[in-house]
Design a protein around this motif. Structure first.
Motif, mmCIF file in Angstrom:
data_model
loop_
_atom_site.group_PDB
_atom_site.id
_atom_site.type_symbol
_atom_site.label_atom_id
_atom_site.label_comp_id
_atom_site.label_asym_id
_atom_site.label_seq_id
_atom_site.Cartn_x
_atom_site.Cartn_y
_atom_site.Cartn_z
ATOM 1 N N GLU A 199 1.699 9.865 0.641
ATOM 2 C CA GLU A 199 0.560 9.122 0.389
ATOM 3 C C GLU A 199 0.831 8.313 -1.034
ATOM 4 O O GLU A 199 -0.368 7.535 -1.053
ATOM 5 N N LYS A 200 1.488 8.661 -1.900
ATOM 6 C CA LYS A 200 1.418 7.926 -3.111
ATOM 7 C C LYS A 200 2.211 6.688 -3.114
ATOM 8 O O LYS A 200 2.147 5.799 -3.997
ATOM 9 N N ASN A 201 2.964 6.360 -2.067
ATOM 10 C CA ASN A 201 3.771 5.025 -1.793
ATOM 11 C C ASN A 201 3.066 4.219 -0.843
ATOM 12 O O ASN A 201 3.301 4.468 0.410
ATOM 13 N N ARG A 202 2.298 3.441 -1.044
ATOM 14 C CA ARG A 202 1.533 2.550 0.029
ATOM 15 C C ARG A 202 2.520 1.609 0.855
ATOM 16 O O ARG A 202 2.311 1.531 2.012
ATOM 17 N N ASP A 203 3.342 1.260 0.259
ATOM 18 C CA ASP A 203 4.411 0.350 1.046
ATOM 19 C C ASP A 203 5.231 1.186 1.942
ATOM 20 O O ASP A 203 5.381 1.121 3.181
ATOM 21 N N LEU A 204 5.525 2.547 1.715
ATOM 22 C CA LEU A 204 6.017 3.259 2.688
ATOM 23 C C LEU A 204 5.315 3.850 3.749
ATOM 24 O O LEU A 204 5.500 3.926 5.050
ATOM 25 N N GLY A 205 3.962 4.102 3.349
ATOM 26 C CA GLY A 205 2.918 4.230 4.520
ATOM 27 C C GLY A 205 2.747 3.233 5.215
ATOM 28 O O GLY A 205 2.735 3.571 6.520
ATOM 29 N N THR A 206 2.565 2.091 4.874
ATOM 30 C CA THR A 206 2.429 0.791 5.847
ATOM 31 C C THR A 206 3.787 0.659 6.669
ATOM 32 O O THR A 206 3.693 0.340 7.895
ATOM 33 N N ARG B 107 -0.337 9.116 12.049
ATOM 34 C CA ARG B 107 -1.258 8.178 11.860
ATOM 35 C C ARG B 107 -2.435 8.071 10.999
ATOM 36 O O ARG B 107 -3.078 7.247 10.456
ATOM 37 N N GLU B 108 -3.078 9.432 11.333
ATOM 38 C CA GLU B 108 -4.401 9.919 10.651
ATOM 39 C C GLU B 108 -4.471 9.785 9.166
ATOM 40 O O GLU B 108 -5.153 9.495 8.175
ATOM 41 N N SER B 109 -3.208 10.212 8.673
ATOM 42 C CA SER B 109 -2.919 10.721 7.402
ATOM 43 C C SER B 109 -2.278 9.671 6.434
ATOM 44 O O SER B 109 -2.446 9.953 5.260
ATOM 45 N N LEU B 110 -1.645 8.552 6.816
ATOM 46 C CA LEU B 110 -1.064 7.658 6.256
ATOM 47 C C LEU B 110 -1.829 6.810 5.236
ATOM 48 O O LEU B 110 -2.847 6.321 5.742
ATOM 49 N N ASN B 111 -1.422 6.434 4.015
ATOM 50 C CA ASN B 111 -2.177 5.721 3.116
ATOM 51 C C ASN B 111 -1.557 4.030 3.624
ATOM 52 O O ASN B 111 -0.456 3.977 3.256
ATOM 53 N N PHE B 112 -1.959 3.241 4.033
ATOM 54 C CA PHE B 112 -1.225 1.859 4.482
ATOM 55 C C PHE B 112 -2.319 0.868 4.279
ATOM 56 O O PHE B 112 -3.470 0.834 3.996
ATOM 57 N N ASP B 113 -1.521 -0.257 4.110
ATOM 58 C CA ASP B 113 -2.208 -1.638 4.062
ATOM 59 C C ASP B 113 -2.791 -2.236 5.326
ATOM 60 O O ASP B 113 -1.811 -2.875 6.012
ATOM 61 N N LYS B 114 -3.943 -2.221 5.553
ATOM 62 C CA LYS B 114 -4.407 -2.863 6.673
ATOM 63 C C LYS B 114 -4.255 -4.465 6.520
ATOM 64 O O LYS B 114 -3.913 -5.191 7.952
ATOM 65 N N ASN B 115 -4.120 -5.019 5.747
ATOM 66 C CA ASN B 115 -4.114 -6.571 5.935
ATOM 67 C C ASN B 115 -2.585 -6.796 5.960
ATOM 68 O O ASN B 115 -2.136 -7.628 6.640
ATOM 69 N N GLN B 116 -1.772 -6.083 5.649
ATOM 70 C CA GLN B 116 -0.300 -6.132 5.853
ATOM 71 C C GLN B 116 0.152 -5.977 7.158
ATOM 72 O O GLN B 116 0.585 -6.739 7.847
ATOM 73 N N ILE B 117 -0.632 -4.963 7.857
ATOM 74 C CA ILE B 117 -0.398 -4.496 9.300
ATOM 75 C C ILE B 117 -0.992 -5.733 10.296
ATOM 76 O O ILE B 117 -0.105 -6.084 11.033
ATOM 77 N N SER B 118 -2.110 -6.199 9.813
ATOM 78 C CA SER B 118 -2.434 -7.496 10.516
ATOM 79 C C SER B 118 -1.523 -8.463 10.449
ATOM 80 O O SER B 118 -1.186 -9.330 11.541
ATOM 81 N N LEU B 119 -1.106 -8.968 9.213
ATOM 82 C CA LEU B 119 0.036 -9.882 8.938
ATOM 83 C C LEU B 119 1.172 -9.744 9.808
ATOM 84 O O LEU B 119 1.726 -10.794 10.744
ATOM 85 N N PHE B 120 1.834 -8.461 10.040
ATOM 86 C CA PHE B 120 3.020 -8.087 10.784
ATOM 87 C C PHE B 120 2.624 -8.467 12.239
ATOM 88 O O PHE B 120 3.465 -9.152 13.187
ATOM 89 N N ARG B 121 1.439 -7.838 12.545
ATOM 90 C CA ARG B 121 1.003 -7.678 14.042
ATOM 91 C C ARG B 121 0.896 -9.310 14.607
ATOM 92 O O ARG B 121 1.224 -9.652 15.695
ATOM 93 N N ASN B 122 0.597 -10.239 13.693
ATOM 94 C CA ASN B 122 0.281 -11.530 14.203
ATOM 95 C C ASN B 122 1.529 -12.491 13.926
ATOM 96 O O ASN B 122 1.089 -13.751 14.023
ATOM 97 N N SER B 123 2.551 -11.969 13.592
ATOM 98 C CA SER B 123 3.728 -12.919 13.400
ATOM 99 C C SER B 123 5.092 -12.555 13.995
ATOM 100 O O SER B 123 6.034 -12.630 13.401
#
Length: 227
Positions: free
Chosen positions: A154-161, A186-202
């Motif tokens: 949870e301390k590594n947001r890049d890893l969680g993403t 899925r419920e526990s990860l600390n992730f960047d929603k904006n990055q996920i959107s970027l990957f999903r749309n690319s």
């Protein structure tokens, strides 16, 4: 071990692999988001344990898909392309999201091997195997193993993403989730929603879109054989 894998292989813990100063983590050829995420999770663990760690893949082709290139860039994943390796891998080689000796991964020369995978057993290559084909992604398996070691994912947001995106892609955008561990991750990860959107749309670049458009405009149809 029988062809289903035995209980011992499924219970291998990451601390059993800490006796090596050098650890090389290999994704399958043409790695997808799940393989990259899984490899990155292992990379972070062994790096933080003070090991000389590499994350690589081999095969005939480099990663060129727009979403994967963005994933590697934006999440600072140190993924190397190693088209061939003549010298024996120093220390331990871990194949992730694949099995050493299987058809989807280049067999790098190595004396010490471990396997972490969420697919059914294909090749018996070592006693150090953890196979859990009931999981939706290998990212989930790696996350589970990190939890067993009390590693602070949870301390590594890049890893969680990365782990979140690996599960997202390997379960058809979460539509094939069934294992409770997949849902827990899925419920526990600390992730960047904006990055996920970027990957999903690319998933396709402008250049690839142009190539696809030209191909469709210039296509030929055979009425006799219907292709």
């Amino acid at each position: 071990m029988d062809r289903r894998g035995d209980a011992k292989s499924r219970e291998m813990m990451l601390d059993e692999l800490l006796g090596y100063d050098h650890v090389t983590i290999q994704c399958h050829d043409n790695p997808d988001a799940d393989a990259i995420a899984s490899g990155y999770g292992l990379y972070c663990f062994f790096r933080d344990k003070g090991k000389d760690t590499r994350l690589l893949y081999s095969g005939r082709n480099k990663v060129r898909k727009a979403n994967l290139m963005l994933m590697v860039e934006k999440l600072h994943i140190p993924l190397e392309y190693q088209p061939q390796m003549e010298d024996t891998v120093d220390g331990l080689l871990i194949t992730v999201d694949c099995q050493y000796g299987a058809g989807n991964v280049t067999e790098l020369p190595a004396e010490e091997i471990a396997v972490i995978d969420h697919h059914p057993l294909e090749v018996i290559c070592t006693e150090r195997m953890r196979l859990q084909p009931n999981m939706g992604s290998c990212a989930t398996l790696v996350w589970t193993m990190l939890q067993e070691m009390h590693y602070p994912v949870e301390k590594n947001r890049d890893l969680g993403t990365a782990l979140y995106y690996g599960l997202y892609m390997d379960t058809n955008q979460f539509s094939e989730l069934s294992n409770p561990m997949d849902m827990d991750m899925r419920e526990s990860l600390n992730f960047d929603k904006n990055q996920i959107s970027l990957f999903r749309n690319s998933n396709i670049s402008l250049r690839e879109l142009e190539i696809a458009g030209v191909a469709m405009l210039r296509c030929n149809y055979n009425d006799d054989y219907q292709f």
